[in-house]
Design a protein around this motif. Structure first.
Motif, PDB file in Angstrom:
ATOM      1  N   UNK A   1       0.849  -1.188   0.000  1.00  0.00           N
ATOM      2  CA  UNK A   1       0.000   0.000   0.000  1.00  0.00           C
ATOM      3  C   UNK A   1       0.893   1.250   0.000  1.00  0.00           C
ATOM      4  N   UNK A   2       0.638   2.173  -0.918  1.00  0.00           N
ATOM      5  CA  UNK A   2       1.462   3.390  -0.994  1.00  0.00           C
ATOM      6  C   UNK A   2       1.338   4.259   0.257  1.00  0.00           C
ATOM      7  N   UNK A   3       2.473   4.859   0.623  1.00  0.00           N
ATOM      8  CA  UNK A   3       2.557   5.746   1.779  1.00  0.00           C
ATOM      9  C   UNK A   3       3.037   7.120   1.316  1.00  0.00           C
ATOM     10  N   UNK A   4       2.780   8.181   2.084  1.00  0.00           N
ATOM     11  CA  UNK A   4       3.356   9.485   1.717  1.00  0.00           C
ATOM     12  C   UNK A   4       4.879   9.390   1.671  1.00  0.00           C
ATOM     13  N   UNK A   5       5.468   9.933   0.627  1.00  0.00           N
ATOM     14  CA  UNK A   5       6.925   9.853   0.449  1.00  0.00           C
ATOM     15  C   UNK A   5       7.622  10.837   1.373  1.00  0.00           C
ATOM     16  N   UNK A   6       8.685  10.374   1.995  1.00  0.00           N
ATOM     17  CA  UNK A   6       9.455  11.197   2.912  1.00  0.00           C
ATOM     18  C   UNK A   6      10.444  12.110   2.208  1.00  0.00           C
ATOM     19  N   UNK A   7      11.015  12.994   2.984  1.00  0.00           N
ATOM     20  CA  UNK A   7      11.926  14.023   2.476  1.00  0.00           C
ATOM     21  C   UNK A   7      13.155  13.433   1.789  1.00  0.00           C
ATOM     22  N   UNK A   8      13.865  12.518   2.444  1.00  0.00           N
ATOM     23  CA  UNK A   8      15.136  12.029   1.919  1.00  0.00           C
ATOM     24  C   UNK A   8      14.957  11.166   0.673  1.00  0.00           C
ATOM     25  N   UNK A   9      13.918  10.388   0.615  1.00  0.00           N
ATOM     26  CA  UNK A   9      13.629   9.591  -0.581  1.00  0.00           C
ATOM     27  C   UNK A   9      13.307  10.523  -1.758  1.00  0.00           C
ATOM     28  N   UNK A  10      12.530  11.557  -1.492  1.00  0.00           N
ATOM     29  CA  UNK A  10      12.196  12.517  -2.549  1.00  0.00           C
ATOM     30  C   UNK A  10      13.434  13.291  -2.986  1.00  0.00           C
ATOM     31  N   UNK A  11      14.295  13.640  -2.031  1.00  0.00           N
ATOM     32  CA  UNK A  11      15.531  14.345  -2.356  1.00  0.00           C
ATOM     33  C   UNK A  11      16.414  13.483  -3.258  1.00  0.00           C
ATOM     34  N   UNK A  12      16.513  12.198  -2.964  1.00  0.00           N
ATOM     35  CA  UNK A  12      17.317  11.290  -3.783  1.00  0.00           C
ATOM     36  C   UNK A  12      16.772  11.225  -5.215  1.00  0.00           C
ATOM     37  N   UNK A  13      15.460  11.157  -5.354  1.00  0.00           N
ATOM     38  CA  UNK A  13      14.850  11.134  -6.687  1.00  0.00           C
ATOM     39  C   UNK A  13      15.119  12.452  -7.420  1.00  0.00           C
ATOM     40  N   UNK A  14      15.093  13.579  -6.692  1.00  0.00           N
ATOM     41  CA  UNK A  14      15.361  14.883  -7.308  1.00  0.00           C
ATOM     42  C   UNK A  14      16.800  14.979  -7.806  1.00  0.00           C
ATOM     43  N   UNK A  15      17.728  14.436  -7.032  1.00  0.00           N
ATOM     44  CA  UNK A  15      19.138  14.438  -7.458  1.00  0.00           C
ATOM     45  C   UNK A  15      19.281  13.619  -8.742  1.00  0.00           C
ATOM     46  N   UNK A  16      18.685  12.449  -8.772  1.00  0.00           N
ATOM     47  CA  UNK A  16      18.717  11.579  -9.954  1.00  0.00           C
ATOM     48  C   UNK A  16      18.148  12.328 -11.166  1.00  0.00           C
ATOM     49  N   UNK A  17      16.967  12.923 -10.994  1.00  0.00           N
ATOM     50  CA  UNK A  17      16.335  13.652 -12.099  1.00  0.00           C
ATOM     51  C   UNK A  17      17.139  14.876 -12.522  1.00  0.00           C
ATOM     52  N   UNK A  18      17.762  15.552 -11.562  1.00  0.00           N
ATOM     53  CA  UNK A  18      18.545  16.742 -11.914  1.00  0.00           C
ATOM     54  C   UNK A  18      19.739  16.376 -12.782  1.00  0.00           C
ATOM     55  N   UNK A  19      20.321  15.202 -12.573  1.00  0.00           N
ATOM     56  CA  UNK A  19      21.422  14.752 -13.421  1.00  0.00           C
ATOM     57  C   UNK A  19      20.941  14.490 -14.847  1.00  0.00           C
ATOM     58  N   UNK A  20      19.759  13.899 -14.976  1.00  0.00           N
ATOM     59  CA  UNK A  20      19.192  13.655 -16.308  1.00  0.00           C
ATOM     60  C   UNK A  20      18.873  14.968 -17.029  1.00  0.00           C
TER      61      UNK A  20
END
Length: 136
Positions: A1-20
């Motif tokens: 079941x999906x949960x609200x995403x936390x700060x650090x997980x979202x930050x990691x995804x943002x870093x990944x996307x920023x590189x792309x």
């Protein structure tokens, strides 16, 4: 079941996307320099790069429900009503992200304060980012 995403997980995804996105923008600038044989700068170039980065995020948010960085971190984005994001919501989310970054990241730090783990882009676009844990 999906949960609200936390700060650090979202930050990691943002870093990944920023590189792309950085790779795409660098390719665009390189192509412009090669084609014109002159340095490129100015408001038109900035506008093009912002439009290009918006197109990247809007495509993934609207049609896939997640960017490549979000996919890697098992995050997805949905509207508060549970549907796919619209173009208008993607535009509001993008501007919310720009405002959040311009405010020294405060719009993302807000995730740590908000009970539902929402940042300014979430609040502006009436959406939320969810984390889906691995099933056992």
């Amino acid at each position: 079941m999906p949960l609200p995403a936390g700060f650090f997980r979202r930050l990691a995804a943002m870093v990944y996307d920023s590189l792309l996105v950085a790779a795409i923008l660098i390719a665009t600038i390189t192509l412009m320099v090669v084609l014109t044989n002159t340095p490129v700068a100015g408001p038109n170039v900035i506008g093009l790069l912002l439009l290009e980065s918006f197109a990247f995020f809007a495509y993934f948010w609207i049609f896939r429900g997640q960017t490549l960085g979000m996919l890697a971190w098992r995050l997805s984005i949905v509207t508060n009503s549970g549907y796919q994001m619209t173009f208008t919501q993607a535009l509001l989310r993008y501007f919310g992200a720009l405002i959040s970054i311009a405010a020294f990241g405060l719009g993302y730090v807000w995730i740590l304060i908000d009970a539902q783990k929402r940042g300014w882009p979430d609040l502006l676009s009436d959406s939320r980012v969810l984390y889906t844990p691995r099933s056992k």
